[in-house]
Design a protein around this motif. Structure first.
Motif, PDB file in Angstrom:
ATOM      1  N   SER A   1       0.845  -1.187   0.000  1.00 49.54           N
ATOM      2  CA  SER A   1       0.000   0.000   0.000  1.00 49.54           C
ATOM      3  C   SER A   1       0.882   1.238   0.000  1.00 49.54           C
ATOM      4  O   SER A   1       1.913   1.273   0.681  1.00 49.54           O
ATOM      5  CB  SER A   1      -0.907   0.024   1.237  1.00 49.54           C
ATOM      6  OG  SER A   1      -1.526   1.282   1.390  1.00 49.54           O
ATOM      7  N   ALA A   2       0.472   2.257  -0.756  1.00 52.73           N
ATOM      8  CA  ALA A   2       1.218   3.518  -0.777  1.00 52.73           C
ATOM      9  C   ALA A   2       1.296   4.138   0.615  1.00 52.73           C
ATOM     10  O   ALA A   2       2.214   4.920   0.909  1.00 52.73           O
ATOM     11  CB  ALA A   2       0.571   4.485  -1.759  1.00 52.73           C
ATOM     12  N   ASN A   3       0.365   3.805   1.473  1.00 52.16           N
ATOM     13  CA  ASN A   3       0.398   4.226   2.867  1.00 52.16           C
ATOM     14  C   ASN A   3       1.754   3.914   3.481  1.00 52.16           C
ATOM     15  O   ASN A   3       2.345   4.731   4.203  1.00 52.16           O
ATOM     16  CB  ASN A   3      -0.730   3.483   3.601  1.00 52.16           C
ATOM     17  CG  ASN A   3      -0.787   3.778   5.096  1.00 52.16           C
ATOM     18  OD1 ASN A   3      -0.130   4.681   5.597  1.00 52.16           O
ATOM     19  ND2 ASN A   3      -1.583   3.010   5.805  1.00 52.16           N
ATOM     20  N   ALA A   4       2.294   2.713   3.181  1.00 49.19           N
ATOM     21  CA  ALA A   4       3.550   2.271   3.778  1.00 49.19           C
ATOM     22  C   ALA A   4       4.763   2.922   3.131  1.00 49.19           C
ATOM     23  O   ALA A   4       5.875   2.796   3.653  1.00 49.19           O
ATOM     24  CB  ALA A   4       3.653   0.748   3.683  1.00 49.19           C
ATOM     25  N   ASN A   5       4.581   3.604   1.997  1.00 48.23           N
ATOM     26  CA  ASN A   5       5.642   4.438   1.429  1.00 48.23           C
ATOM     27  C   ASN A   5       5.672   5.820   2.065  1.00 48.23           C
ATOM     28  O   ASN A   5       6.741   6.370   2.339  1.00 48.23           O
ATOM     29  CB  ASN A   5       5.417   4.641  -0.074  1.00 48.23           C
ATOM     30  CG  ASN A   5       6.125   3.631  -0.945  1.00 48.23           C
ATOM     31  OD1 ASN A   5       5.492   2.964  -1.741  1.00 48.23           O
ATOM     32  ND2 ASN A   5       7.430   3.507  -0.803  1.00 48.23           N
ATOM     33  N   ILE A   6       4.480   6.363   2.282  1.00 42.59           N
ATOM     34  CA  ILE A   6       4.359   7.780   2.652  1.00 42.59           C
ATOM     35  C   ILE A   6       4.386   8.010   4.164  1.00 42.59           C
ATOM     36  O   ILE A   6       5.177   8.811   4.678  1.00 42.59           O
ATOM     37  CB  ILE A   6       3.074   8.373   2.048  1.00 42.59           C
ATOM     38  CG1 ILE A   6       3.082   8.268   0.511  1.00 42.59           C
ATOM     39  CG2 ILE A   6       2.893   9.820   2.502  1.00 42.59           C
ATOM     40  CD1 ILE A   6       4.172   9.068  -0.162  1.00 42.59           C
ATOM     41  N   GLN A   7       3.511   7.345   4.901  1.00 46.58           N
ATOM     42  CA  GLN A   7       3.349   7.656   6.316  1.00 46.58           C
ATOM     43  C   GLN A   7       4.622   7.477   7.145  1.00 46.58           C
ATOM     44  O   GLN A   7       5.022   8.388   7.880  1.00 46.58           O
ATOM     45  CB  GLN A   7       2.200   6.833   6.907  1.00 46.58           C
ATOM     46  CG  GLN A   7       1.855   7.200   8.351  1.00 46.58           C
ATOM     47  CD  GLN A   7       2.693   6.431   9.347  1.00 46.58           C
ATOM     48  OE1 GLN A   7       3.213   5.360   9.033  1.00 46.58           O
ATOM     49  NE2 GLN A   7       2.854   6.989  10.549  1.00 46.58           N
ATOM     50  N   PRO A   8       5.333   6.330   7.037  1.00 46.08           N
ATOM     51  CA  PRO A   8       6.508   6.172   7.905  1.00 46.08           C
ATOM     52  C   PRO A   8       7.623   7.169   7.624  1.00 46.08           C
ATOM     53  O   PRO A   8       8.384   7.510   8.521  1.00 46.08           O
ATOM     54  CB  PRO A   8       6.978   4.735   7.597  1.00 46.08           C
ATOM     55  CG  PRO A   8       5.791   4.055   7.011  1.00 46.08           C
ATOM     56  CD  PRO A   8       5.071   5.115   6.243  1.00 46.08           C
ATOM     57  N   LEU A   9       7.714   7.633   6.388  1.00 46.36           N
ATOM     58  CA  LEU A   9       8.832   8.497   6.010  1.00 46.36           C
ATOM     59  C   LEU A   9       8.537   9.987   6.130  1.00 46.36           C
ATOM     60  O   LEU A   9       9.473  10.787   6.211  1.00 46.36           O
ATOM     61  CB  LEU A   9       9.267   8.198   4.569  1.00 46.36           C
ATOM     62  CG  LEU A   9       9.682   6.764   4.246  1.00 46.36           C
ATOM     63  CD1 LEU A   9      10.201   6.669   2.819  1.00 46.36           C
ATOM     64  CD2 LEU A   9      10.733   6.263   5.229  1.00 46.36           C
ATOM     65  N   PHE A  10       7.247  10.371   6.161  1.00 49.82           N
ATOM     66  CA  PHE A  10       6.954  11.801   6.058  1.00 49.82           C
ATOM     67  C   PHE A  10       5.948  12.331   7.062  1.00 49.82           C
ATOM     68  O   PHE A  10       5.737  13.534   7.128  1.00 49.82           O
ATOM     69  CB  PHE A  10       6.476  12.118   4.627  1.00 49.82           C
ATOM     70  CG  PHE A  10       7.512  11.762   3.594  1.00 49.82           C
ATOM     71  CD1 PHE A  10       8.659  12.535   3.459  1.00 49.82           C
ATOM     72  CD2 PHE A  10       7.368  10.640   2.803  1.00 49.82           C
ATOM     73  CE1 PHE A  10       9.638  12.195   2.538  1.00 49.82           C
ATOM     74  CE2 PHE A  10       8.340  10.290   1.876  1.00 49.82           C
ATOM     75  CZ  PHE A  10       9.479  11.070   1.737  1.00 49.82           C
ATOM     76  N   GLN A  11       5.333  11.498   7.875  1.00 52.89           N
ATOM     77  CA  GLN A  11       4.469  12.021   8.926  1.00 52.89           C
ATOM     78  C   GLN A  11       5.337  12.558  10.064  1.00 52.89           C
ATOM     79  O   GLN A  11       6.360  11.963  10.419  1.00 52.89           O
ATOM     80  CB  GLN A  11       3.529  10.928   9.453  1.00 52.89           C
ATOM     81  CG  GLN A  11       2.424  11.480  10.349  1.00 52.89           C
ATOM     82  CD  GLN A  11       1.376  10.429  10.628  1.00 52.89           C
ATOM     83  OE1 GLN A  11       1.701   9.311  11.001  1.00 52.89           O
ATOM     84  NE2 GLN A  11       0.108  10.768  10.438  1.00 52.89           N
ATOM     85  N   SER A  12       4.934  13.684  10.626  1.00 59.77           N
ATOM     86  CA  SER A  12       5.785  14.332  11.631  1.00 59.77           C
ATOM     87  C   SER A  12       5.949  13.498  12.890  1.00 59.77           C
ATOM     88  O   SER A  12       6.945  13.645  13.608  1.00 59.77           O
ATOM     89  CB  SER A  12       5.208  15.709  11.993  1.00 59.77           C
ATOM     90  OG  SER A  12       3.932  15.579  12.598  1.00 59.77           O
ATOM     91  N   THR A  13       4.997  12.594  13.177  1.00 56.86           N
ATOM     92  CA  THR A  13       5.124  11.743  14.361  1.00 56.86           C
ATOM     93  C   THR A  13       6.286  10.763  14.246  1.00 56.86           C
ATOM     94  O   THR A  13       6.689  10.168  15.250  1.00 56.86           O
ATOM     95  CB  THR A  13       3.830  10.935  14.575  1.00 56.86           C
ATOM     96  OG1 THR A  13       3.539  10.192  13.387  1.00 56.86           O
ATOM     97  CG2 THR A  13       2.669  11.856  14.906  1.00 56.86           C
ATOM     98  N   GLU A  14       6.829  10.607  13.030  1.00 58.10           N
ATOM     99  CA  GLU A  14       7.924   9.658  12.810  1.00 58.10           C
ATOM    100  C   GLU A  14       9.304  10.309  12.910  1.00 58.10           C
ATOM    101  O   GLU A  14      10.311   9.708  12.542  1.00 58.10           O
ATOM    102  CB  GLU A  14       7.769   8.996  11.444  1.00 58.10           C
ATOM    103  CG  GLU A  14       6.471   8.231  11.278  1.00 58.10           C
ATOM    104  CD  GLU A  14       6.272   7.196  12.369  1.00 58.10           C
ATOM    105  OE1 GLU A  14       7.096   6.280  12.496  1.00 58.10           O
ATOM    106  OE2 GLU A  14       5.288   7.330  13.132  1.00 58.10           O
ATOM    107  N   ILE A  15       9.360  11.555  13.396  1.00 54.34           N
ATOM    108  CA  ILE A  15      10.638  12.239  13.610  1.00 54.34           C
ATOM    109  C   ILE A  15      11.198  11.821  14.962  1.00 54.34           C
ATOM    110  O   ILE A  15      10.559  12.006  16.002  1.00 54.34           O
ATOM    111  CB  ILE A  15      10.461  13.771  13.569  1.00 54.34           C
ATOM    112  CG1 ILE A  15       9.947  14.229  12.201  1.00 54.34           C
ATOM    113  CG2 ILE A  15      11.774  14.470  13.903  1.00 54.34           C
ATOM    114  CD1 ILE A  15       9.575  15.704  12.144  1.00 54.34           C
TER     115      ILE A  15
END
Length: 559
Positions: A460-474
């Motif tokens: 899912s594209a979700n697994a490309n985008i969310q882990p790398l670019f959501q601010s909670t993942e900083i």
């Protein structure tokens, strides 16, 4: 969501093909001959162990954990086809209700563990509850903040508390009450933590060395640093499983093997090594030996372009806080040189990347916001830096990368390309532990650039985008190494995740791909290709469109 990177948790590390005429279609698949039930499959790995505790594992559906543990859902993978979701322990792929906040699964009839006891819905719940215990952290965690907002739940061992967001009204029904709508929950249900663990078991730290099996094999012996021997689970019903033919009678993992020894054993192809599959990285020198041997070359199996290799720009540091400065990097980087550094051959390393969403995922759109030559345009990059107030370029930047394998050489290709555009960087190679501590955990890390790669954990594209670019993942172990913080992007990620209709969700992820790249937090480099070497008697060596890893479930011994 904080969890380990999938690439770090997969034993199937790619053998990068140096020269065997591969293209963007899977090459050399099947291994030739007829696969039948029986025989022993040997898996040769340079890693010291294989993680069989589902709470601690980040193993993809197609790799090591699947021999021993089943999950609620699984993937149907085939060469040249999109990967689709299928039931595993469940009768279907889940029924959403309440706009995607509630998901209901029903277990198949007559499912049993290796000890003969029935698999119950409460065991799936217990397995998930174990994953919240601090002592069993480290695995994929897409489920955690959806079942326990703020991660306030700390597992079942201290105080015996249950996770109220999971309901098991009977032995076959399991209901998930999520904190918010989530359209990919059926995909999430294919991650390791959804493997059942008999309720009350698994408190011991070494549970992964002798777990209770739900899959076609159980662990007979486990010796960390040496080997794990898997034998058939006689209580496994093959009629209940459409993805695991379970051809071999035994599977033997051989750990802590030197990569040059693995290559030599597979090239020589004698004795038990005819039944062996190499899951470890090989150097270009070893690959030269492989491709110079006609027999070995015929046993290399190549994927389509897969994982995203990229250069992350620390958006919170120095001049890189300026989006116009960051955009200059899109033209300064020499992607062609990176290809050559990756595999010795531009064609075989993988296609030039221009998007964040990788090939083989539904909803992906091909586009290029920064059209330029594969070798970049250093002159244009210099002009852009000058327009951003940096007529003399940039100096003193730190490029962090992993120290193992060929990462330093790839970093040098980035360094050289940037220098041509007036950007001077110092390479900072870090071992895996230090890389995690410095790049992922620190609040104020000492780097401007990070060279790394990413393979989504689910199709899912979700697994490309969310882990790398959501601010909670900083920080905190997250993978937003660009330290990119855009509240509007955060909102749109949540909105896309809440979309149950997958076609509509795909459109939203594609829009996010463009929106994020317009801010230039990373420079996509290539979509890497992976290749594997196996013995002459190993058949059904298949790689689907996603993931770019061989599907261990299909392996068998040619009789």
């Amino acid at each position: 969501m904080k969890r380990r990177h999938s690439l770090a948790g997969i034993a199937a590390v790619a053998v990068l093909l140096a020269a065997c005429g591969a293209n963007d279609k899977p090459a050399g698949q099947d291994g030739g001959g007829t696969v039948k039930q029986g025989g022993t499959l040997y898996l040769l790995a340079d890693s010291p162990t294989q993680q069989y505790d589902p709470a601690r594992s980040s193993s993809l559906v197609v790799t090591g954990l699947q021999f021993v543990h089943r999950r609620l859902t699984s993937w149907k993978v085939a060469p040249g086809q999109d990967t689709t979701i299928v039931p595993d322990l469940a009768t279907d792929t889940g029924k959403p209700s309440d706009g995607g906040k509630t998901w209901t699964f029903t277990l198949k009839d007559n499912l049993k563990y290796s000890d003969g006891t029935p698999i119950k819905s409460e065991d799936v719940k217990w397995g998930l509850e174990r994953s919240f215990a601090p002592a069993f952290s480290g695995g994929l965690a897409y489920h955690k903040d959806l079942l326990s907002p703020g991660l306030t739940y700390k597992g079942p061992f201290e105080g015996g508390q249950e996770l109220s967001s999971i309901e098991t009204p009977d032995d076959k029904t399991i209901i998930f009450k999520l904190a918010r709508p989530y359209g990919d929950w059926n995909w999430v249900a294919s991650t390791p933590a959804f493997a059942p663990v008999p309720k009350g078991k698994g408190a011991e730290a070494n549970y992964g060395e002798k777990p209770v099996a739900s899959g076609p094999y159980q662990i007979e012996t486990f010796e960390r640093g040496k080997q794990a021997v898997l034998v058939r689970n006689t209580n496994f019903d093959p009629k209940s499983d459409e993805t695991r033919p379970a051809y071999p009678d035994r599977v033997v993992w051989q750990f802590s093997q030197q990569t040059n020894v693995i290559s030599k054993r597979l090239i020589d192809d004698s004795g038990d090594d005819k039944n062996a599959f190499g899951v470890s990285f090989a150097s270009p020198a070893q690959l030269a030996q492989i491709t110079g041997n006609a027999s070995a070359k015929s046993r290399l199996v190549t994927s389509e372009s897969g994982a995203l290799a990229y250069l992350a720009l620390n958006t919170q540091r120095g001049k890189l806080t300026d989006v116009n400065v960051r955009k200059a990097f899109q033209y300064a980087v020499n992607k062609s040189a990176f290809q050559v550094a990756s595999a010795g051959n531009a064609q075989l390393a993988g296609d030039i990347a221009t998007t964040l969403i990788t090939p083989g995922l539904a909803g992906r759109e091909q586009f290029d916001l920064y059209q330029t030559k594969p070798e970049g345009d250093p002159g244009k990059a210099k002009d852009m830096l000058a327009a951003a107030g940096l007529p003399n370029g940039l100096d003193g930047l730190v490029l962090a990368t992993r120290a193992e394998n060929d990462w330093p050489r790839k970093a040098e290709s980035i360094q050289s390309g940037l220098a041509a555009a007036g950007i001077k960087v110092t390479i900072k190679p870090l071992d895996e532990e230090t890389f995690t501590a410095e790049v992922q955990n620190k609040d104020n890390p000492d780097y401007d650039l990070v060279l790394t790669s990413w393979q989504p954990d689910i199709p899912s594209a979700n697994a490309n985008i969310q882990p790398l670019f959501q601010s909670t993942e900083i920080g905190g172990g997250g993978y937003n190494t660009a330290r990119y913080n855009n509240p509007e992007v955060d909102r749109l990620i949540t909105e896309a995740q809440a979309t149950v209709d997958q076609a509509e969700a795909g459109k939203k992820w594609a829009e996010l791909d463009r929106k994020i790249l317009a801010d230039s937090p990373v420079v996509p480099l290539i979509y890497t290709r992976n290749s594997y070497l196996h013995g002459t008697k190993v058949g059904n060596v298949k790689i689907g469109r996603f993931p770019a890893y061989a599907d261990y479930r299909q392996f068998g011994i040619i009789q």
